[in-house]
Enzyme design. Structure first.
Site, PDB file in Angstrom:
ATOM      1  N   ALA A 262      36.545  38.699   5.601  1.00  0.00           N
ATOM      2  CA  ALA A 262      35.773  37.594   6.959  1.00  0.00           C
ATOM      3  C   ALA A 262      35.107  36.717   6.226  1.00  0.00           C
ATOM      4  O   ALA A 262      35.267  35.162   6.327  1.00  0.00           O
ATOM      5  CB  ALA A 262      34.292  38.508   6.976  1.00  0.00           C
TER       6      ALA A 262
ATOM      7  N   ARG B  78      42.136  36.547   3.315  1.00  0.00           N
ATOM      8  CA  ARG B  78      41.255  37.455   3.760  1.00  0.00           C
ATOM      9  C   ARG B  78      40.255  38.016   3.158  1.00  0.00           C
ATOM     10  O   ARG B  78      39.621  37.633   2.618  1.00  0.00           O
ATOM     11  CB  ARG B  78      42.855  38.463   4.126  1.00  0.00           C
TER      12      ARG B  78
ATOM     13  N   ASP C  10      33.415  42.805   9.261  1.00  0.00           N
ATOM     14  CA  ASP C  10      33.887  41.277   9.523  1.00  0.00           C
ATOM     15  C   ASP C  10      33.399  40.213  10.600  1.00  0.00           C
ATOM     16  O   ASP C  10      33.558  40.067  11.430  1.00  0.00           O
ATOM     17  CB  ASP C  10      35.620  42.169  10.041  1.00  0.00           C
TER      18      ASP C  10
ATOM     19  N   GLN D  50      44.862  46.669   1.152  1.00  0.00           N
ATOM     20  CA  GLN D  50      43.998  45.656   0.240  1.00  0.00           C
ATOM     21  C   GLN D  50      43.156  46.311  -0.442  1.00  0.00           C
ATOM     22  O   GLN D  50      42.593  45.656  -1.410  1.00  0.00           O
ATOM     23  CB  GLN D  50      42.993  45.372   1.098  1.00  0.00           C
TER      24      GLN D  50
ATOM     25  N   ASN E 242      34.836  46.819  10.869  1.00  0.00           N
ATOM     26  CA  ASN E 242      35.402  46.637   9.153  1.00  0.00           C
ATOM     27  C   ASN E 242      36.452  46.969   9.293  1.00  0.00           C
ATOM     28  O   ASN E 242      37.147  47.986  10.491  1.00  0.00           O
ATOM     29  CB  ASN E 242      34.138  47.178   7.990  1.00  0.00           C
TER      30      ASN E 242
ATOM     31  N   ARG F 230      42.283  34.714  14.021  1.00  0.00           N
ATOM     32  CA  ARG F 230      42.320  35.771  14.028  1.00  0.00           C
ATOM     33  C   ARG F 230      41.151  35.797  14.470  1.00  0.00           C
ATOM     34  O   ARG F 230      40.352  35.490  14.355  1.00  0.00           O
ATOM     35  CB  ARG F 230      42.111  36.125  12.715  1.00  0.00           C
TER      36      ARG F 230
END
Ligand code: MRU
Length: 355
Positions: free
Chosen positions: A54, A52, A243, A202, A253, A95
């Site tokens: 970007a 994960r 992102d 995260q 983001n 995604r």
């Protein structure tokens, strides 16, 4: 705990090699590598956030194209191209928000179009070269972002960050975290405040872990504490990743970024977004056109295996939000710093050869 290698790496040759990942869903409790030997495994790894962030998603997808086309390497070129088309479409469905995914897939597709005379086996080799170039360039972009961002945070005793934007989210040192690593090297007393980043943590699981691995002082806070941390003057800058950044600078983001940008503004604290040029989407004018991924309600109701909400409770779980350009003090890219954040400054910097 083994020291992390690269979050995304290729192992072996084009014909039989595969993508090797660190399974980020298991961190920080377990460090385990994950072999992606089929395109379905790559798709699942992106969807489930084993890989994960970007830029890392873009690199993984590029290698995923090579894995996916291995089955067609003995076929006539026409059939290879048909398989490539299927693989590109399939990976594009993993995604929706991080534009690096589509940027990398587009680049792989264009590479094949430009090499129409190669045999299928030769084309597979060429695709691997392109994917490795994407990985190498990403590593270089991270270093340049760290270099360009450092002067902006010089003198800060505390910096707040959100989600994970480090070595796990890229092929190199990261985006926002690359700036933080550079700042910590210069000022070992720097204190990093890491938002835990609900619902998938995260910040807690990955950012705190990465910073501790690199001996950078980190203090973990719940997302809801960020405003108070600013009020208490513990941080003099906020740096996050992105992102997808629209032509006007609006930046998508991890969910919570919008609120942070408002809080930073209310406390008169600079709010920086660090991202490589592969995260810019100049085909869209503003953040309202950025597709926002919605994820399963169980991420909120049953996070990490325990029920935390009443059965049947309705949820809303957007994985990203958009910080408006007007809240962003500067965009930090590998080509330089964009300040003020305007459409013309963005275009000028992205078209420049970089410094
Ligand atoms: O859902 P994730 O973990 O992929 O979200 C990641 C982020 O929002 C990061 O901040 C962003 O991708 C920048 S990574 C350098």
């Amino acid at each position: 705990m083994t020291n992390p290698r690269s979050a995304v790496a290729w192992t072996g040759g084009a014909a039989t090699g595969h993508l090797q990942l660190i399974d980020q869903t298991l961190l920080p409790v377990e460090y385990r590598e994950h072999s992606c030997t089929t395109v379905e495994i790559v798709w699942e790894a992106i969807k489930l956030l084993r890989v994960r962030g970007a830029p890392a998603i873009g690199v993984a997808a590029a290698y995923g194209v090579v894995v996916g086309c291995q089955t067609a390497q003995q076929m006539p070129r026409e059939q290879f191209d048909e398989r490539l088309r299927i693989v590109l479409d399939y990976l594009a469905g993993s995604r929706p928000t991080a534009v690096n995914l589509f940027w990398a897939l587009d680049r792989m597709g264009r590479t094949a179009k430009a090499c129409a005379r190669l045999t299928s086996a030769e084309m597979l080799e060429r695709l691997l070269v392109e994917a490795k170039d994407i990985e190498r360039e990403d590593r270089e972009m991270c270093s340049a972002i760290g270099r360009h961002g450092l002067p902006l945070v010089r003198g800060c005793s505390g910096i707040l960050t959100h989600c994970n934007t480090g070595g796990l989210a890229t092929a190199g040192d990261g985006t926002a975290l690359a700036v933080i690593f550079a700042a910590a090297l210069e000022n070992p007393g720097l204190q990093v405040y890491a938002d835990e980043t609900r619902p998938l943590l995260q910040g807690a699981r990955l950012t705190a872990w990465e910073l501790m691995q690199r001996h950078v002082a980190v203090t973990l806070i719940c997302d809801s504490m960020a405003g108070w941390v600013m009020k208490e003057d513990r941080v003099q800058a906020v740096i996050v990743g992105a992102d997808r950044i629209a032509a006007n600078g609006d930046s998508a983001n991890k969910i919570g970024t919008y609120s942070l940008s408002m809080l930073a503004r209310a406390h008169d604290i600079p709010f920086y977004v660090a991202a490589p040029s592969s995260t810019f989407d100049l085909t869209i004018q503003s953040g309202s056109q950025i597709p926002i991924e919605e994820r399963a309600s169980t991420e909120i109701t049953h996070a990490f295996g325990r029920q935390t909400a009443p059965a049947g409770c309705h949820t809303y779980n957007p994985a990203f939000d958009v910080a408006p350009a007007t809240h962003i003090t500067a965009l930090i890219t590998e080509r330089g710093v964009i300040q003020p954040v305007t459409m013309s400054n963005i275009r000028a910097t992205l078209q420049s050869p970089g410094k």
